[in-house]
Design a protein around this motif. Structure first.
Motif, PDB file in Angstrom:
ATOM      1  N   ALA A 115       0.822  -1.202   0.000  1.00 23.31           N
ATOM      2  CA  ALA A 115       0.000   0.000   0.000  1.00 23.31           C
ATOM      3  C   ALA A 115       0.862   1.261   0.000  1.00 23.31           C
ATOM      4  CB  ALA A 115      -0.924   0.008   1.209  1.00 23.31           C
ATOM      5  N   VAL A 116       0.244   2.345  -0.383  1.00 25.19           N
ATOM      6  CA  VAL A 116       0.911   3.648  -0.389  1.00 25.19           C
ATOM      7  C   VAL A 116       1.234   4.066   1.039  1.00 25.19           C
ATOM      8  CG1 VAL A 116       0.612   6.090  -0.981  1.00 25.19           C
ATOM      9  CG2 VAL A 116      -0.295   4.303  -2.500  1.00 25.19           C
ATOM     10  N   GLY A 117       2.367   4.752   1.231  1.00 28.62           N
ATOM     11  CA  GLY A 117       2.732   5.298   2.529  1.00 28.62           C
ATOM     12  C   GLY A 117       3.493   4.350   3.402  1.00 28.62           C
ATOM     13  N   ILE A 118       4.196   3.415   2.777  1.00 25.11           N
ATOM     14  CA  ILE A 118       4.848   2.351   3.543  1.00 25.11           C
ATOM     15  C   ILE A 118       6.179   2.788   4.125  1.00 25.11           C
ATOM     16  CG2 ILE A 118       5.864   0.077   3.365  1.00 25.11           C
ATOM     17  CD1 ILE A 118       3.798  -0.422   1.123  1.00 25.11           C
ATOM     18  N   ARG A 119       7.087   3.098   3.267  1.00 20.57           N
ATOM     19  CA  ARG A 119       8.462   3.363   3.698  1.00 20.57           C
ATOM     20  C   ARG A 119       8.736   4.840   3.929  1.00 20.57           C
ATOM     21  NH1 ARG A 119       8.006  -0.674   0.170  1.00 20.57           N
ATOM     22  NH2 ARG A 119       9.023  -2.656   0.666  1.00 20.57           N
ATOM     23  N   ALA A 120       7.848   5.671   3.450  1.00 17.80           N
ATOM     24  CA  ALA A 120       7.990   7.124   3.636  1.00 17.80           C
ATOM     25  C   ALA A 120       6.637   7.760   3.369  1.00 17.80           C
ATOM     26  CB  ALA A 120       9.046   7.695   2.686  1.00 17.80           C
ATOM     27  N   GLY A 121       6.414   8.926   3.920  1.00 17.03           N
ATOM     28  CA  GLY A 121       5.154   9.610   3.697  1.00 17.03           C
ATOM     29  C   GLY A 121       3.999   8.912   4.381  1.00 17.03           C
ATOM     30  N   ALA A 122       2.801   9.140   3.857  1.00 18.43           N
ATOM     31  CA  ALA A 122       1.595   8.582   4.451  1.00 18.43           C
ATOM     32  C   ALA A 122       0.599   8.241   3.361  1.00 18.43           C
ATOM     33  CB  ALA A 122       0.977   9.582   5.429  1.00 18.43           C
ATOM     34  N   ASN A 123      -0.340   7.369   3.688  1.00 15.06           N
ATOM     35  CA  ASN A 123      -1.388   7.071   2.715  1.00 15.06           C
ATOM     36  C   ASN A 123      -2.424   8.188   2.716  1.00 15.06           C
ATOM     37  OD1 ASN A 123      -3.064   6.630   4.926  1.00 15.06           O
ATOM     38  ND2 ASN A 123      -2.942   4.403   4.783  1.00 15.06           N
ATOM     39  N   ALA A 124      -3.507   7.997   1.972  1.00 14.46           N
ATOM     40  CA  ALA A 124      -4.490   9.065   1.809  1.00 14.46           C
ATOM     41  C   ALA A 124      -5.135   9.475   3.123  1.00 14.46           C
ATOM     42  CB  ALA A 124      -5.564   8.629   0.814  1.00 14.46           C
ATOM     43  N   ALA A 125      -5.193   8.575   4.082  1.00  7.54           N
ATOM     44  CA  ALA A 125      -5.797   8.881   5.376  1.00  7.54           C
ATOM     45  C   ALA A 125      -4.796   9.441   6.373  1.00  7.54           C
ATOM     46  CB  ALA A 125      -6.448   7.633   5.952  1.00  7.54           C
ATOM     47  N   GLY A 126      -3.531   9.476   6.000  1.00  9.82           N
ATOM     48  CA  GLY A 126      -2.504  10.004   6.889  1.00  9.82           C
ATOM     49  C   GLY A 126      -1.839   8.975   7.764  1.00  9.82           C
ATOM     50  N   ALA A 127      -2.089   7.703   7.506  1.00 11.09           N
ATOM     51  CA  ALA A 127      -1.517   6.645   8.339  1.00 11.09           C
ATOM     52  C   ALA A 127      -0.140   6.244   7.840  1.00 11.09           C
ATOM     53  CB  ALA A 127      -2.426   5.426   8.355  1.00 11.09           C
ATOM     54  N   MET A 128       0.718   5.877   8.798  1.00  6.25           N
ATOM     55  CA  MET A 128       2.120   5.603   8.489  1.00  6.25           C
ATOM     56  C   MET A 128       2.600   4.368   9.249  1.00  6.25           C
ATOM     57  SD  MET A 128       3.483   9.539   8.983  1.00  6.25           S
ATOM     58  CE  MET A 128       2.765   9.597  10.645  1.00  6.25           C
ATOM     59  N   GLY A 129       3.539   3.677   8.657  1.00  4.83           N
ATOM     60  CA  GLY A 129       4.274   2.631   9.355  1.00  4.83           C
ATOM     61  C   GLY A 129       3.558   1.307   9.447  1.00  4.83           C
ATOM     62  N   VAL A 164      12.778   7.825  17.066  1.00  5.83           N
ATOM     63  CA  VAL A 164      11.438   7.253  17.220  1.00  5.83           C
ATOM     64  C   VAL A 164      10.818   7.279  15.828  1.00  5.83           C
ATOM     65  CG1 VAL A 164       9.230   7.421  18.424  1.00  5.83           C
ATOM     66  CG2 VAL A 164      11.321   8.157  19.573  1.00  5.83           C
ATOM     67  N   ASP A 165      11.000   6.172  15.111  1.00  2.48           N
ATOM     68  CA  ASP A 165      10.725   6.100  13.680  1.00  2.48           C
ATOM     69  C   ASP A 165       9.483   5.254  13.425  1.00  2.48           C
ATOM     70  OD1 ASP A 165      10.727   5.829  10.950  1.00  2.48           O
ATOM     71  OD2 ASP A 165      12.807   5.127  10.800  1.00  2.48           O
ATOM     72  N   VAL A 166       8.416   5.872  12.952  1.00  2.00           N
ATOM     73  CA  VAL A 166       7.164   5.183  12.732  1.00  2.00           C
ATOM     74  C   VAL A 166       7.274   4.096  11.667  1.00  2.00           C
ATOM     75  CG1 VAL A 166       6.279   6.758  10.953  1.00  2.00           C
ATOM     76  CG2 VAL A 166       4.670   5.576  12.478  1.00  2.00           C
ATOM     77  N   TYR A 167       8.272   4.187  10.796  1.00  2.00           N
ATOM     78  CA  TYR A 167       8.454   3.204   9.736  1.00  2.00           C
ATOM     79  C   TYR A 167       9.343   2.039  10.136  1.00  2.00           C
ATOM     80  CZ  TYR A 167       6.710   7.232   7.187  1.00  2.00           C
ATOM     81  OH  TYR A 167       5.952   8.306   6.775  1.00  2.00           O
ATOM     82  N   ASP A 168       9.970   2.143  11.285  1.00  2.00           N
ATOM     83  CA  ASP A 168      10.861   1.094  11.763  1.00  2.00           C
ATOM     84  C   ASP A 168      10.077   0.138  12.653  1.00  2.00           C
ATOM     85  OD1 ASP A 168      12.799  -0.506  12.876  1.00  2.00           O
ATOM     86  OD2 ASP A 168      14.191   1.147  13.291  1.00  2.00           O
ATOM     87  N   PRO A 169       9.954  -1.128  12.281  1.00  5.17           N
ATOM     88  CA  PRO A 169       9.186  -2.057  13.111  1.00  5.17           C
ATOM     89  C   PRO A 169       9.717  -2.185  14.534  1.00  5.17           C
ATOM     90  CG  PRO A 169      10.479  -3.238  11.462  1.00  5.17           C
ATOM     91  CD  PRO A 169      10.533  -1.786  11.101  1.00  5.17           C
ATOM     92  N   ALA A 170      11.009  -1.935  14.712  1.00  3.35           N
ATOM     93  CA  ALA A 170      11.580  -2.011  16.053  1.00  3.35           C
ATOM     94  C   ALA A 170      11.012  -0.933  16.959  1.00  3.35           C
ATOM     95  CB  ALA A 170      13.106  -1.895  15.976  1.00  3.35           C
TER      96      ALA A 170
END
Length: 305
Positions: free
Chosen positions: A78-92, A114-120
Motif C-alpha cells: 500500500a501507499v505510505g509504507i516506507r515514507a510519507g503517508a497514505n491518503a488517510a494520513g496513516a504511516m508505518g 522514534v521512527d514510525v516506519y521502523d518495526p523495532a
C-alpha cells in the motif's frame, strides 16, 4: 536494517477505518481457534512481537494479529509504507496517525530515533497503545480502539489464534447456535449495535444505555419488555446459572431497587452490553464478574405461544 513496513489499512483510533481493499476480505481473514502456528511471520517480526509483548504484558500473538491485518508483517504494497503517508494520513507497520504516534511512539531499539516506519519502534508503540486502551484485561476494547469495527477485532484475534498455542480471545471465536428464532433476532439486533456509544437514557438508534439496548433488541424480536434493568429483571422468567443460552439476559450490579445493569448473553460466559459513559456497545465477559444477579429468558413468552 529491518525492512520497513508496508501499510495495507488504516485504524480509526490510530487512523481511520480500514480501506476497501481489506474490507472485502475482512470476514474471511480469520481461522479457527488455537492453531499455534507462527509460520508465515518473518523471524525479525516474530522476535519484535514477542519482545514487545513481554515488555508491555500484551499477548505477542495479538500484536502479530494487528501486524498481519495492517501490513502483512511489512510485506504489503500500500501507499505510505516506507515514507510519507497514505491518503488517510496513516504511516508505518502498525498504522499510526501522526498525532497518535506523538503520544505513543517509543524508541524500541534504543538508537535515539522514534521512527514510525521502523518495526523495532512501531511494534512496541502498538503494544503501548493497546496497553493504554485496556489490554490485556479487555482485549476486545483495546483492539476495537485500534479500529472501531467488530469484524476487525475478530480478524485480529483470528490471526492471533492461528499464531499462538495459548488461548487468545477464545471467547470471541465461536458462539453456540441460537436456541430459537426469537433469540436469533435478539442477537442479530445486539450485534448490529456493536461500536455505538453509550449514553445514559438512550434507546437508539445512534446510542444506547444498557437496558435501552436490551429493550430494543427484544422489541426487534417482537417482544415488549420494560425499559429499565430492574423492571426487566422482575419481568423474568428467571433462569438458573449454568442454564443460560444465547439471547437470554444477564443482570448485574445489585441495588436496593433491583439489578442496575443488564446485557444480552451470547454464550461461553460472554455478553453484548452497553457498559458506561465513554464506552461503546461491545462484547464482554460476565463469567468472571462477582456481581451477577441472575438470568432471564424473555424469549419464552413468544416461543411458548
Amino acid at each position: 536494517m529491518t525492512t520497513r513496513l508496508i501499510v495495507a489499512a488504516v485504524c480509526v483510533a490510530i487512523g481511520l477505518p480500514l480501506g476497501l481493499i481489506l474490507g472485502f476480505t475482512a470476514m474471511g481473514g480469520s481461522s479457527g481457534c488455537g492453531r499455534g502456528r507462527p509460520e508465515g511471520i518473518p523471524p525479525d517480526y516474530l522476535h519484535l512481537y514477542r519482545q514487545a509483548g513481554d515488555a508491555y504484558g500484551i499477548p505477542w500473538a495479538v500484536l502479530a494479529g494487528v501486524g498481519k491485518a495492517e501490513s502483512d508483517h511489512g510485506r504489503g504494497a500500500a501507499v505510505g509504507i516506507r515514507a510519507g503517508a497514505n491518503a488517510a494520513g496513516a504511516m508505518g507497520p502498525m498504522q499510526f496517525l501522526g498525532s497518535t504516534w506523538l503520544s505513543y511512539g517509543v524508541d524500541g531499539n534504543g538508537d535515539g530515533q522514534v521512527d514510525v516506519y521502523d518495526p523495532a519502534d512501531a511494534i512496541p508503540s502498538a503494544a503501548r497503545y493497546l496497553k493504554a486502551s485496556g489490554a490485556p484485561a479487555d482485549l476486545y476494547r483495546a483492539i476495537w480502539r485500534y479500529n472501531h469495527a467488530d469484524w476487525y477485532v475478530r480478524r485480529v484475534l483470528g490471526f492471533a489464534r492461528e499464531y499462538s498455542s495459548e488461548p487468545v480471545g477464545e471467547e470471541f471465536c465461536s458462539f453456540p447456535v441460537m436456541p430459537g428464532a426469537v433469540a436469533g433476532r435478539v442477537m442479530a439486533y445486539a450485534r448490529m449495535q456493536l461500536g455505538k456509544p453509550y449514553a445514559w437514557g438512550a434507546e437508539g438508534p445512534g446510542s444506547f444505555d444498557c437496558s435501552g439496548l436490551t429493550m430494543r433488541a427484544y422489541q426487534y424480536a417482537g417482544i415488549a419488555i420494560p425499559r429499565v434493568a430492574a423492571d426487566q429483571w422482575r419481568r423474568g422468567p428467571s433462569i438458573a446459572r449454568g442454564q443460560e443460552q444465547a439471547g437470554d439476559l444477564v443482570f448485574m450490579h445489585p441495588q436496593s431497587a433491583g439489578p442496575g445493569h443488564v446485557g444480552v448473553v451470547v454464550g461461553a460466559g460472554q455478553m453484548i452490553h452497553a457498559p458506561r459513559t465513554g464506552d461503546v456497545v461491545r462484547y464482554a465477559s460476565y463469567a468472571s464478574r462477582s456481581d451477577v444477579v441472575g438470568f432471564t429468558r424473555p424469549a419464552s413468552y413468544l416461543e411458548k405461544r
